[in-house]
Motif scaffolding. Structure first.
Motif, short mmCIF file in Angstrom:
data_model
loop_
_atom_site.label_atom_id
_atom_site.label_comp_id
_atom_site.label_asym_id
_atom_site.label_seq_id
_atom_site.Cartn_x
_atom_site.Cartn_y
_atom_site.Cartn_z
N ALA A 203 0.83 -1.20 0.00
CA ALA A 203 0.00 0.00 0.00
C ALA A 203 0.86 1.25 0.00
CB ALA A 203 -0.93 0.00 1.22
N GLY A 204 1.95 1.21 0.75
CA GLY A 204 2.87 2.34 0.74
C GLY A 204 3.48 2.55 -0.64
N ILE A 205 3.77 1.45 -1.33
CA ILE A 205 4.31 1.55 -2.68
C ILE A 205 3.32 2.24 -3.62
CG2 ILE A 205 4.92 0.19 -4.73
CD1 ILE A 205 6.34 -1.77 -2.85
N THR A 206 2.04 1.82 -3.57
CA THR A 206 1.06 2.44 -4.46
C THR A 206 0.90 3.92 -4.16
OG1 THR A 206 -0.86 1.91 -3.05
CG2 THR A 206 -0.21 0.28 -4.70
N ASP A 207 0.98 4.29 -2.87
CA ASP A 207 0.92 5.71 -2.53
C ASP A 207 2.15 6.45 -3.02
OD1 ASP A 207 -1.58 5.74 -1.32
OD2 ASP A 207 -0.80 5.23 0.66
N GLY A 208 3.32 5.80 -2.88
CA GLY A 208 4.55 6.42 -3.36
C GLY A 208 4.55 6.63 -4.86
N LEU A 209 3.87 5.73 -5.57
CA LEU A 209 3.74 5.87 -7.03
C LEU A 209 2.69 6.90 -7.42
CD1 LEU A 209 3.92 2.09 -8.04
CD2 LEU A 209 5.62 3.84 -8.62
N GLY A 210 1.92 7.36 -6.43
CA GLY A 210 0.88 8.35 -6.70
C GLY A 210 -0.38 7.77 -7.28
N TYR A 211 -0.68 6.49 -6.99
CA TYR A 211 -1.82 5.83 -7.63
C TYR A 211 -3.15 6.08 -6.93
CZ TYR A 211 1.03 3.21 -10.96
OH TYR A 211 1.86 2.85 -11.99
N GLY A 212 -3.15 6.70 -5.77
CA GLY A 212 -4.40 7.15 -5.18
C GLY A 212 -5.16 6.10 -4.38
N LEU A 268 9.93 3.14 -1.15
CA LEU A 268 10.22 2.27 -2.30
C LEU A 268 9.47 2.76 -3.53
CD1 LEU A 268 9.96 -1.24 -0.58
CD2 LEU A 268 12.04 -0.25 -1.56
N GLY A 269 8.22 3.16 -3.35
CA GLY A 269 7.43 3.66 -4.46
C GLY A 269 7.99 4.94 -5.06
N LYS A 270 8.69 5.71 -4.23
CA LYS A 270 9.28 6.96 -4.69
C LYS A 270 10.68 6.79 -5.26
CE LYS A 270 6.49 9.97 -1.75
NZ LYS A 270 6.46 10.90 -0.59
N GLY A 271 11.13 5.53 -5.35
CA GLY A 271 12.37 5.29 -6.07
C GLY A 271 13.57 4.88 -5.24
N VAL A 314 10.14 -7.62 -5.95
CA VAL A 314 10.66 -6.25 -5.81
C VAL A 314 11.76 -6.20 -4.76
CG1 VAL A 314 10.08 -3.93 -4.97
CG2 VAL A 314 8.58 -5.08 -6.61
N LEU A 315 11.51 -6.81 -3.60
CA LEU A 315 12.45 -6.72 -2.48
C LEU A 315 13.71 -7.54 -2.68
CD1 LEU A 315 9.94 -6.97 0.52
CD2 LEU A 315 11.02 -4.90 -0.38
N PHE A 316 13.56 -8.74 -3.26
CA PHE A 316 14.68 -9.68 -3.25
C PHE A 316 15.22 -10.04 -4.64
CE2 PHE A 316 12.10 -10.62 0.58
CZ PHE A 316 13.04 -10.25 1.54
N ASN A 317 14.47 -9.70 -5.68
CA ASN A 317 14.94 -10.02 -7.03
C ASN A 317 15.16 -8.78 -7.89
OD1 ASN A 317 14.96 -12.78 -6.53
ND2 ASN A 317 12.84 -13.06 -7.18
N GLY A 318 15.00 -7.62 -7.30
CA GLY A 318 15.31 -6.38 -8.01
C GLY A 318 14.35 -5.99 -9.10
N GLN A 319 13.13 -6.53 -9.10
CA GLN A 319 12.17 -6.15 -10.13
C GLN A 319 11.70 -4.70 -9.94
OE1 GLN A 319 8.95 -8.76 -11.01
NE2 GLN A 319 10.26 -10.50 -11.49
N ASP A 320 11.37 -4.06 -11.04
CA ASP A 320 10.94 -2.67 -11.01
C ASP A 320 9.62 -2.52 -10.26
OD1 ASP A 320 11.22 0.18 -12.25
OD2 ASP A 320 9.17 -0.43 -12.72
#
Length: 350
Positions: A203-212, A268-271, A314-320
């Motif tokens: 959920a923090g990631i989606t907020d960091g991406l600005g997805y609302g 994480l969502g912010k990069g 995302v956390l362990f395999n480096g996916q975007d």
């Protein structure tokens, strides 16, 4: 409020351990708050503060800080275990060497041990000799330490195999601000409390991406279905996840800046990369370790957990981060109620 006053040891003087020590002190219990940091203990005893974890909060005088586990545990029958999952075995080894009588251990951490895939109650039972362990009780639910320390209304759940012991701990903690319910489903209470941290990271990631809010609502809802699938496969009652350690914990952890898992996901969502996030947090982010454990559990029980799998990559395999979230939103279509029907069918067959 409980009529019988006790001396209770709280092992771990982070934000949550300190907040729970305050609840116990408000109930007129004598509280021994243990930490390994001598400067922190000196601050607690000399200034009645724990500024690193609960800034601007004055601690009740019934709380006494201890650096010695031997002294903290001397003569007590109830110990509240409030340390991060990764420290539990080390702390319990020391506590077992120092304890002089059987303990009721109330654990308030939320996690699963990677690789062994043990719930915390199972870790405690494995780590503490049987003659020193009277019972394990889980205390969990939607609760920010910051708000508990301000005596804001809070509700939590306690669970144990022996419900009389659960009720004893309920009496120990309950007061007008801190309401405690009992639940016999120890597996569901632990799984709900642990896995909500995974969804909070997402959920923090989606907020960091600005997805609302729309995307976050979808994530929380599908996250609950994911938690229920795994929990039920492990033997939990699916109804537990519609209560405080399911929906309640998800709401409070996925929507608040108090949540360290949400904050970590937001970064994480912010990069930021994972190492940068963990370095900047200054406190343990349980959701990271739990993601690894839940990913392993999903494979063990052959349960579909797409959010957990995406976060693991995302956390362990480096996916975007953005690609992973976008892929989640475009998964193969299915009926919303299929999860519920599958769970009900499994319960019926049992």
């Amino acid at each position: 409020m409980a009529e019988t006053k006790q001396t209770v040891a709280v092992i771990g003087a982070g934000s949550w351990g300190t907040a729970l020590a305050m609840v116990l002190a408000d109930n007129q219990h004598e509280v021994r708050l243990w930490a390994h940091n001598e400067d922190q203990i000196a601050e607690i005893n000399e200034h009645h503060t724990n500024h690193k974890y609960l800034p601007d909060i004055t601690l009740p005088e019934r709380i006494t800080g201890y650096h010695s586990l031997t002294q903290a545990l001397d003569g007590v029958t109830v110990a509240v275990l409030a340390v991060p999952t990764k420290a539990i075995r080390e702390v319990l080894a020391k506590a077992s060497a120092e304890a002089s009588q059987p303990l009721i251990i109330v654990h308030v951490s939320k996690g699963i041990e990677p690789d062994t895939l043990l719930r915390i109650s199972e870790m405690i039972e494995e780590a503490v000799p049987g003659e020193l362990l009277e019972e394990v009780v889980v205390l969990s639910g939607p609760s920010h330490a910051e708000e508990v320390s301000l005596r804001h209304p809070t509700t939590v759940t306690v669970s144990a195999r022996d419900m009389k012991t659960a009720e004893q701990i309920q009496d120990l903690f309950i007061n007008q601000n801190f309401r405690v319910y009992t639940n016999p489903d120890i597996i569901g209470v632990e799984i709900g409390g642990a896995l909500k941290n995974i969804i909070a990271l997402a959920a923090g990631i989606t907020d960091g991406l600005g997805y609302g809010d729309n995307a976050k609502a979808a994530l929380i809802t599908r996250g609950l279905a994911e938690i229920s699938r795994l929990g039920t496969a492990m033997g939990a009652n699916p109804l537990t996840f519609s209560g405080l350690t399911g929906i309640g914990d998800l709401i409070v952890t996925c929507t608040s800046i108090h949540s360290r898992n949400w904050r970590a996901g937001n970064m994480l969502g912010k990069g930021k990369n994972l190492d940068e996030v963990l370095d900047s947090m200054g406190m343990v982010v349980e959701g990271v370790r739990t993601t690894k454990a839940a990913y392993q559990l999903a494979e063990k029980y052959q349960v579909d957990m797409p959010i957990t799998k995406a976060l693991y990559n995302v956390l362990f395999n480096g996916q975007d981060v953005k690609d992973s979230v976008d892929a989640l939103m475009t998964r193969m279509k299915t009926g919303e109620m299929e999860d519920l029907f599958n769970i009900l069918d499994e319960r019926k067959n049992d």
